[in-house]
Design an enzyme around this catalytic site. Structure first.
Site, short mmCIF file in Angstrom:
data_model
loop_
_atom_site.label_atom_id
_atom_site.label_comp_id
_atom_site.label_asym_id
_atom_site.label_seq_id
_atom_site.Cartn_x
_atom_site.Cartn_y
_atom_site.Cartn_z
N HIS A 14 0.84 -1.19 0.00
CA HIS A 14 0.00 0.00 0.00
C HIS A 14 0.87 1.24 0.00
CE1 HIS A 14 -3.28 2.73 0.88
NE2 HIS A 14 -4.06 1.77 0.45
N ASP A 36 -7.98 -5.34 -0.63
CA ASP A 36 -8.43 -6.20 -1.73
C ASP A 36 -8.16 -7.68 -1.50
OD1 ASP A 36 -9.43 -4.18 -3.55
OD2 ASP A 36 -7.35 -3.49 -3.60
C1 LIG Z 1 -0.56 -0.74 -3.95
C2 LIG Z 1 0.68 -0.45 -4.77
C3 LIG Z 1 0.24 -0.01 -6.16
C4 LIG Z 1 1.45 0.69 -4.10
O1 LIG Z 1 2.42 1.04 -5.00
P1 LIG Z 1 3.67 1.99 -4.66
O2 LIG Z 1 3.45 2.76 -3.42
O3 LIG Z 1 3.95 2.75 -5.91
O4 LIG Z 1 4.81 0.97 -4.32
P2 LIG Z 1 5.79 0.32 -5.39
O5 LIG Z 1 5.02 -0.35 -6.46
O6 LIG Z 1 6.79 1.36 -5.80
O7 LIG Z 1 6.46 -0.77 -4.50
C5 LIG Z 1 7.57 -0.57 -3.63
C6 LIG Z 1 8.38 -1.84 -3.58
O8 LIG Z 1 7.61 -2.91 -3.02
C7 LIG Z 1 7.39 -3.93 -3.98
N1 LIG Z 1 5.97 -4.29 -3.96
C8 LIG Z 1 4.93 -3.47 -3.68
N2 LIG Z 1 3.79 -4.14 -3.76
C9 LIG Z 1 4.11 -5.40 -4.09
C10 LIG Z 1 3.36 -6.56 -4.31
N3 LIG Z 1 2.03 -6.54 -4.20
N4 LIG Z 1 4.00 -7.70 -4.62
C11 LIG Z 1 5.34 -7.74 -4.72
N5 LIG Z 1 6.12 -6.65 -4.52
C12 LIG Z 1 5.51 -5.52 -4.22
C13 LIG Z 1 7.70 -3.30 -5.34
O9 LIG Z 1 8.10 -4.24 -6.27
C14 LIG Z 1 8.79 -2.34 -4.96
O10 LIG Z 1 9.99 -3.07 -4.80
P3 LIG Z 1 11.40 -2.48 -5.30
O11 LIG Z 1 11.58 -1.24 -4.50
O12 LIG Z 1 12.34 -3.57 -5.00
O13 LIG Z 1 11.20 -2.19 -6.75
C15 LIG Z 1 1.56 -1.71 -4.86
O14 LIG Z 1 1.86 -2.16 -3.57
C16 LIG Z 1 0.95 -2.80 -5.69
O15 LIG Z 1 1.09 -2.79 -6.92
N6 LIG Z 1 0.22 -3.76 -5.04
C17 LIG Z 1 -0.48 -4.79 -5.78
C18 LIG Z 1 -1.79 -4.23 -6.34
C19 LIG Z 1 -2.80 -3.96 -5.25
O16 LIG Z 1 -3.04 -4.80 -4.39
N7 LIG Z 1 -3.44 -2.79 -5.33
C20 LIG Z 1 -4.49 -2.40 -4.42
C21 LIG Z 1 -4.06 -1.36 -3.46
S1 LIG Z 1 -5.28 -1.04 -2.21
#
Ligand SMILES: CC(C)(COP(=O)(O)OP(=O)(O)OC[C@H]1O[C@@H](n2cnc3c(N)ncnc32)[C@H](O)[C@@H]1OP(=O)(O)O)[C@@H](O)C(=O)NCCC(=O)NCCS
Length: 380
Positions: free
Chosen positions: A265, A316
């Site tokens: 998140h 989710d």
């Molecule tokens: C929610 C979300 C979009 C937040 O994104 P964000 O704040 O931009 O965080 P990032 O995508 O930059 O992730 C930071 C790090 O954690 C990792 N990470 C974050 N969520 C992850 C996940 N669900 N699975 C695996 N790795 C994850 C990323 O790969 C990244 O790693 P790195 O720094 O080694 O590249 C992201 O956690 C995600 O894509 N989750 C899955 C989709 C989801 O459940 N969305 C609903 C949110 S309520």
């Protein structure tokens, strides 16, 4: 190179405060979520969706008569113009329910009694109408695409119970009604998430409520936002279909640098308070419906992802198994999110317009240096 902007913004606007708001309070470090200051745990334990709508739209809890009045107004708005039903019938049977919902909400504007009005009172009326209509559209399209007859709304039922009635064709059990009611409370608002931001940006141009909500639905669809609940269930289903070990399946996904839907998140660095309730609901409903596999598998995945990646389950993750055992189709999970989030979107649109200024940020220019001369076609 010179630039007209003075600062560089963090990617994805992380940590940027983009507006003042009195709707939703989040403390991501402590895992606190509150609507109008009232903790989500108290609302999940004691409130209902209609009361939560009142809280979001009017800024305080309703008195008994006020709640009754809102329930009555929501029930009275449970009707769709025949042209909207026709639109649902004419949509391809293969259309994604989320795409159908986006298109239908846009079309609702044609038939809205307050179509040309954008004042506070008209937008409250539109909030009530859209909340009633969005639930009906989601239920109606699912029945139409399955060749089933439409089910009349029951004005005596709660919003949650009426939705399940119009979706499944029979009155839900008290347990199913309460489970969906709690899920609707938990999904109702979440501060400046992507879809709410989209709604506020659209509203701030002095467009209209239907345009703002259409923008929001488009933003909610994506798998990084509301679309994640469907993606979670696709993973769970694949594990069952392939008779795979849940932990090995997820380990393999991580090995391929894939993100695990339902984890991580932007704001919470601890447990998402909504996940606490959804986990318990998933456990109880899966056991009660003799489908414990969905919860057990989810629990194993949660433990593994937490240990391996230090990532917490978000809203989710457990909503996927919860909705499945409530009899909701996988591709309706995100529309069901919208059935609830319309309340928060509308509250934010109303708040935006009560003290509006166009939302128009800047970009840090990083393209070819200015002046980059135009070369006529013959000389390129
Ligand atoms: C929610 C979300 C979009 C937040 O994104 P964000 O704040 O931009 O965080 P990032 O995508 O930059 O992730 C930071 C790090 O954690 C990792 N990470 C974050 N969520 C992850 C996940 N669900 N699975 C695996 N790795 C994850 C990323 O790969 C990244 O790693 P790195 O720094 O080694 O590249 C992201 O956690 C995600 O894509 N989750 C899955 C989709 C989801 O459940 N969305 C609903 C949110 S309520």
């Amino acid at each position: 190179m010179s630039s007209v902007t003075t600062t560089q913004s963090p990617k994805g606007l992380e940590g940027i405060v983009a507006t003042n708001s009195g709707v939703c309070y989040i403390d991501g470090e402590r895992g606190v979520l509150a609507y109008r200051g009232i903790d989500i745990h108290e609302l999940a334990d004691h409130s209902n969706f209609e009361e939560t709508c009142y809280l979001l739209w009017f800024g305080r809890l309703p008195k008994r008569a006020e709640l009754k009045d809102l329930q009555h107004r929501l029930a009275e708005e449970r009707r769709l113009d025949p042209a909207i039903l026709q639109l649902l019938r004419e949509a391809p049977k293969s259309a994604l329910p989320m795409d159908v919902l986006r298109t239908a909400v846009s079309a609702l504007a044609f038939y809205d009694a307050d179509n040309r009005k954008n004042d506070h009172e008209a937008n409250v009326r539109k909030a009530i109408r859209l909340t009633a209509q969005i639930a009906m559209i989601v239920a109606a399209y699912d029945r139409i695409r399955k060749g089933k007859t439409l089910v009349e709304a029951d004005k005596s039922l709660s919003h949650a119970a009426n939705f399940l009635l119009q979706l499944n064709g029979s009155k839900p059990s008290a347990t199913a009604e309460r489970a969906l009611d709690i899920a609707l409370i938990l999904h109702a608002d979440h501060e400046l998430n992507a879809s709410t931001f989209a709604a506020r940006v659209t509203a701030a141009t002095l467009s209209d409520m239907h345009s703002a909500i259409t923008s929001a639905i488009g933003a909610l669809k994506g798998p990084l936002h509301g679309g994640a609940n469907e993606a979670v269930f696709r993973v769970l289903s694949a594990i069952v279909r392939e008779k795979a070990d849940p932990v090995e399946y997820i380990r393999n996904m991580l090995g391929q640098k894939k993100k695990i839907p339902g984890f991580g998140h932007r704001v919470y660095h601890t447990e998402d308070p909504r996940a606490t309730h959804l986990r318990a609901m998933s456990r109880d409903l899966c056991r009660a419906s003799a489908q414990p596999v969905w919860f057990e598998m989810s629990e194993k995945i949660e433990k593994f992802v937490k240990a391996e990646k230090k990532l917490n389950a978000n809203v989710d993750f457990y909503s996927a198994s919860t909705y499945h055992v409530l009899g909701i189709e996988e591709d309706l999970f995100t529309p069901v999110f919208a059935v609830s989030r319309i309340s928060g979107w509308a509250a934010h649109v109303i708040e935006q317009l009560d003290d509006n200024r166009l939302i128009r940020p800047r970009a840090e220019y990083q393209g070819p240096e200015y002046p980059n001369r135009y070369v006529v076609l013959e000389k390129r």
